[in-house]
Design an enzyme around this catalytic site. Structure first.
Site, PDB file in Angstrom:
ATOM      1  N   GLY A 111      14.693  29.753 100.182  1.00  0.00           N
ATOM      2  CA  GLY A 111      15.927  29.818 100.959  1.00  0.00           C
ATOM      3  C   GLY A 111      17.144  30.195 100.140  1.00  0.00           C
ATOM      4  O   GLY A 111      17.958  31.037 100.544  1.00  0.00           O
ATOM      5  N   ASP A 135       7.357  24.666  99.819  1.00  0.00           N
ATOM      6  CA  ASP A 135       7.919  23.805 100.878  1.00  0.00           C
ATOM      7  C   ASP A 135       7.708  24.364 102.269  1.00  0.00           C
ATOM      8  O   ASP A 135       7.882  23.634 103.251  1.00  0.00           O
ATOM      9  CB  ASP A 135       9.432  23.631 100.667  1.00  0.00           C
ATOM     10  CG  ASP A 135       9.745  22.926  99.356  1.00  0.00           C
ATOM     11  OD1 ASP A 135      10.912  22.956  98.953  1.00  0.00           O
ATOM     12  OD2 ASP A 135       8.818  22.385  98.742  1.00  0.00           O
TER      13      ASP A 135
HETATM   14  O1  F6P Z   1      11.660  24.273  96.151  1.00  0.00           O
HETATM   15  C1  F6P Z   1      10.392  23.990  95.679  1.00  0.00           C
HETATM   16  C2  F6P Z   1      10.421  22.695  94.936  1.00  0.00           C
HETATM   17  O2  F6P Z   1       9.176  22.500  94.354  1.00  0.00           O
HETATM   18  C3  F6P Z   1      10.751  21.490  95.805  1.00  0.00           C
HETATM   19  O3  F6P Z   1       9.654  21.067  96.572  1.00  0.00           O
HETATM   20  C4  F6P Z   1      11.170  20.501  94.760  1.00  0.00           C
HETATM   21  O4  F6P Z   1      11.991  19.484  95.291  1.00  0.00           O
HETATM   22  C5  F6P Z   1      11.951  21.390  93.794  1.00  0.00           C
HETATM   23  O5  F6P Z   1      11.405  22.686  93.911  1.00  0.00           O
HETATM   24  C6  F6P Z   1      11.859  20.941  92.363  1.00  0.00           C
HETATM   25  O6  F6P Z   1      12.751  21.778  91.653  1.00  0.00           O
HETATM   26  P1  F6P Z   1      12.572  21.975  90.060  1.00  0.00           P
HETATM   27  O7  F6P Z   1      11.276  22.696  89.832  1.00  0.00           O
HETATM   28  O8  F6P Z   1      13.760  22.811  89.677  1.00  0.00           O
HETATM   29  O9  F6P Z   1      12.562  20.607  89.456  1.00  0.00           O
END
Ligand code: F6P
Length: 366
Positions: A111, A135
């Site tokens: 998104g 997601d």
């Molecule tokens: O947007 C995908 C995602 O895996 C979410 O499910 C999760 O909350 C977030 O990214 C984690 O972000 P990062 O990898 O930056 O810690």
């Protein structure tokens, strides 16, 4: 005139990204005779003009590889961290796009990436984007690559947690990724037979969760699996978050509105502890975290990523820019970036998956 294409991956990585890069790349190179370059680490690499040659060799053997050969970042063109400051680097990005004599930039992301892709389209770049995230919360596409693989990983985890919960007569609270939408927790919870599924779209009461677990105990099932999405909130937290949102929108509000401290894992640990106190059963938390983002893509994700990738090449060949290639049944359809950007596909509380879970006795804590 041979078209020259740039491609980048932005936001959280997912299995299937390399399959998508391969799909776009091979179709552009071999099918349409275009020239293609990769930019490293999302929009940051485009701003720094860090490129990677994409040719028959670099696109070979990546279909099954997890992650992204280009690297990724969450950096945004208009809010780029630069030596301790945050600067709008859109102009530099536009200049690099033209310096590389690109006809189109392909952005693979979720998104947030769609919003950044629209900004660059509005800045005059020709953009085509592909929906990627575990997601499955990108609007106007039936699904996103990464989701099916993560669904399998989370479901396998729940299967494994079932046997230990049963052996020890315990509650296992398993946290599943999804901070804005509960698709992954809902899907894996159903596929794994979780007894309770908690998602952001259906605020819950801890007491209601405990009652469902105690009811199982009375029926001779002194163990339960609680699948909780990162972004799931109690009804109290939800009301507080709504109030914060309203205050932030209220222009007259003077005070700086502090976001409630919503640290996912802490909430999961707290929930596990609360359920132990309320039910008398031992309770243990499991945080799946980035396991859900790792490893080789499932067959379904490889198929989805490849067909969306080649559909993107078709759009580029037709000089159709400003679109995201959305999954639609066995095919795909172009959706205008302005219709996708800023939208989040959340789980409707009356979604058939929710109804199906309730029909087999799953509690949503509401
Ligand atoms: O947007 C995908 C995602 O895996 C979410 O499910 C999760 O909350 C977030 O990214 C984690 O972000 P990062 O990898 O930056 O810690």
């Amino acid at each position: 005139m041979t078209q020259s294409i740039g491609i980048l991956t932005s936001g959280g990585d997912t299995p299937g990204l390399n399959a998508a890069i391969r799909g776009v790349g091979k179709a552009c190179l071999s099918h349409y005779g275009m020239h293609i370059i990769g930019f490293r680490d999302g929009f940051r690499g485009l701003m720094e003009n860090r490129t990677m040659v994409l040719d028959g060799d670099t696109l070979s053997g990546i279909l099954t590889k997890g992650g992204t050969i280009l690297g990724t970042s969450r950096d945004k063109p208009h809010k780029m961290p630069m030596n301790g400051k945050v600067l709008d680097m859109t102009e530099t990005i536009v200049a690099n796009y033209h310096a590389n004599q690109l006809d189109c930039l392909v952005c693979l992301g979720g998104g947030g990436t769609m919003k950044n892709a629209l900004r660059l389209q509005q800045a005059g770049l020709n953009i085509v984007s592909l929906p990627k995230t575990i997601d499955n919360d990108v609007a106007l596409t039936e699904t996103t690559f990464g989701f099916d693989t993560a669904l399998g990983i989370a479901t396998d985890a729940i299967d494994r947690l079932h046997s230990t919960a049963h052996s020890h007569h315990r509650i296992i609270v398993v946290e599943i990724m999804g901070h804005r939408a509960g698709w992954l927790a809902l899907g894996a919870g159903i596929a794994g037979g979780a007894d309770v599924i908690l998602i952001p779209e259906i605020p819950y009461q801890v007491e209601a969760v405990a009652d469902a677990i105690k009811a199982r105990k009375r029926k001779g099932k002194p163990f339960s699996i609680v699948a909780v999405a990162e972004g799931a909130l109690t009804q109290e937290e939800f009301a507080e978050q709504q109030a914060v949102t309203a205050r932030k929108k209220d222009k007259k509000a003077k005070e700086v509105v502090a976001e409630p401290e919503l640290v996912y894992a802490e909430r999961t640990l707290r929930l596990a502890h609360q359920l132990e106190l309320l039910t008398g059963l031992e309770s243990r938390p499991t945080i799946l975290g980035h396991l859900q983002r790792g490893g080789t893509p499932s067959a379904a994700d490889r198929l989805l990523a490849t067909r969306l990738g080649t559909a993107a090449a078709d759009l580029i060949q037709a000089k159709q820019y400003g679109f995201m290639v959305a999954a639609r049944g066995e095919s795909s359809t172009p959706v205008a970036l302005e219709d996708v950007a800023g939208q989040v596909k959340t789980v409707p509380p009356d979604h058939p998956w929710v109804a199906s879970a309730r029909s087999v006795g799953t509690s949503f804590g509401d």
